[in-house]
Design an enzyme around this catalytic site. Structure first.
Site: not given
Length: 357
Positions: A82, A182, A184, A186
Site C-alpha cells: 500500500k 459512508g 462515496g 462504494v
C-alpha cells in the site's frame, strides 16, 4: 510525534518501506511492502492529511498488511502493499498535479515491485496519469481510467447475501434493513444495489449533502453520522473510514450483521471477539471488500468479458459462506477462519514469511 519512523518500522513484520519527502509540497510518500510471496505487491495509493508524518507511515503499514490478507483470502497471486501520500492541509490543484507526477516517478524506481490503484484521496484520473508515466497502475481499461467502486459494491452485496443466509437461513432483501455508513465510491453504488433488491436503507455520511443525495436517488432514511451505532437494523455496512468497530462502539451496536467495504474496520483483532460475544456476525473486511481488487487484477491481466468479471466478484459470497461455516463449527470469530484461509494460500505459495522489521 511520539514515535519516530525507525521505531515504527523496526516494530513492523513486513518486508520493506520506501520513504520519500517531496520538498516542493512538504508531502511524505510511503510505499509499504508487507509480503510478496504471492508475487509483486499491489494496493491502492491513499492521499490525505495526517496529524504527523509518522501517522501516515503507520497507516501505510497497516493497510499493506490488510492487502496481504485480502489477496490471499480470495486466492489472487499478488503481494500485499500500500502507498500513502501524507499531504499538508490546503494542497492546491497545481501542486497536487506535480506531486502525482513525482510520485509516479518514484514508482518507476521500484521496477515493478509495486502496482497501485485508487484509494482514499486519489481518483481514476490520477491512476491514468500514474500509469502513463510509470506503467505501474492497475485499474486502467485499455489505458483509460476505470472505477473499482461498483465492483467492490457488488462484492459487498454478495457478502451480505452470504451473511443473511448464514444468520437467518435465507437472503430476503425485501425484509432487510441496512445502514450504510459512508456514501462515496462504494457506499453509493451499494445503496443502489440494495434498493434495487428491495432493502430498507438507512444512510449516513459526514457530508450531509451526500446522504441527502443518496436518499433522493434511492429512498431511505438519513441518520446523523454520530448515531449510526444506535440504529436497530439487520446489517451495519461501514463503507468509510476504518476502526469504527472498537470497545466504545461495539456495545452500542443494534445490528445482527456487520458487512461493509471499509478497510481495517476493527480497531484490533480483539474487537472480532467482542462482536462474537454479542452474537453479531462479522464479515471480515479484507474478504468482503475485495471485489474491486479482484476485478481490476483480472482486467490488468487481460480479462475484458464483463460476465466473467462479475462472476469472479460474486465468488466473494462463496468464500464467505465457507468462512462462516468454518468459524461456526469452531465456535470462533470469522476473522480467525478468514486468517487461516489466507495463511493456507500463502503457505502454499512457498517460501518463508517476511522477516520482522
Amino acid at each position: 510525534m511520539t514515535r519516530g519512523f525507525f521505531d515504527v518500522m523496526e516494530a513492523w513484520d513486513g518486508e520493506s518501506v520506501v520513504t520519500a519527502f517531496d520538498a516542493a509540497t512538504g508531502a511524505w510518500i510511503f510505499v509499504a511492502l508487507h509480503d510478496t510471496r504471492l508475487g509483486p505487491a499491489a494496493g491502492g495509493t491513499r492521499m490525505t492529511s495526517y496529524p504527523a508524518p509518522v501517522d501516515g507511515l503507520i497507516d501505510a503499514m497497516r493497510l499493506a498488511e490488510g492487502m496481504t490478507w485480502k489477496w490471499a483470502g480470495v486466492g489472487i497471486r499478488y503481494g500485499g502493499g500500500k502507498a500513502v501520500i501524507a499531504v499538508p492541509d490546503g494542497l492546491g490543484d497545481e501542486a497536487r498535479a506535480g506531486l502525482i507526477d513525482r510520485y509516479a516517478a518514484h514508482l518507476i524506481s521500484l521496477r515493478g515491485a509495486f502496482q497501485t490503484g485508487v484509494d482514499l484521496g486519489t481518483t481514476p484520473e490520477d491512476m491514468a496519469r500514474i500509469g502513463a508515466i510509470s506503467g505501474h497502475a492497475v485499474g486502467l481499461v485499455d489505458g483509460k481510467p476505470g472505477d473499482p467502486g461498483p465492483y467492490t459494491a457488488r462484492g459487498v452485496l454478495a457478502g451480505i447475501r452470504a451473511a443473511l443466509e448464514h444468520r437467518f437461513g435465507e437472503a430476503d432483501f425485501g425484509a432487510l434493513s441496512v445502514l450504510i455508513q459512508g456514501l462515496g465510491d462504494v457506499g453509493l453504488p451499494l445503496a443502489g444495489l440494495l434498493a434495487e433488491a428491495g432493502a430498507t436503507l438507512y444512510l449516513a455520511d459526514l457530508r450531509e449533502d451526500a446522504a441527502e443525495r443518496a436518499r433522493t436517488r434511492f429512498g431511505g432514511v438519513v441518520i446523523p453520522a454520530d448515531e449510526v451505532w444506535d440504529v436497530d437494523v439487520d446489517v451495519y455496512a461501514p463503507c468509510a473510514v476504518g476502526a469504527t468497530l472498537n470497545p466504545v462502539t461495539i456495545p452500542r451496536l443494534r445490528c445482527r450483521i456487520v458487512a461493509g467495504s471499509a478497510n481495517n474496520q476493527l480497531l484490533s483483532e480483539t474487537d472480532g471477539e467482542r462482536l462474537l460475544e454479542r452474537g453479531i456476525l462479522y464479515a471480515p473486511d479484507y474478504v468482503i471488500n475485495a471485489g474491486g481488487a479482484a476485478a481490476f487484477a483480472a482486467i490488468h491481466r487481460g480479462e475484458r468479458d464483463e460476465a466473467r468479471l462479475r462472476a469472479r466478484v460474486d465468488e466473494i459470497g462463496s468464500s464467505l459462506r465457507e468462512i462462516f461455516e468454518e468459524a461456526a463449527a469452531a465456535g470462533e470469530s470469522p476473522l480467525h477462519a478468514a486468517r487461516r484461509r489466507a495463511r493456507r494460500f500463502l503457505d502454499a505459495a512457498g517460501g518463508p514469511p517476511p522477516a520482522a522489521g
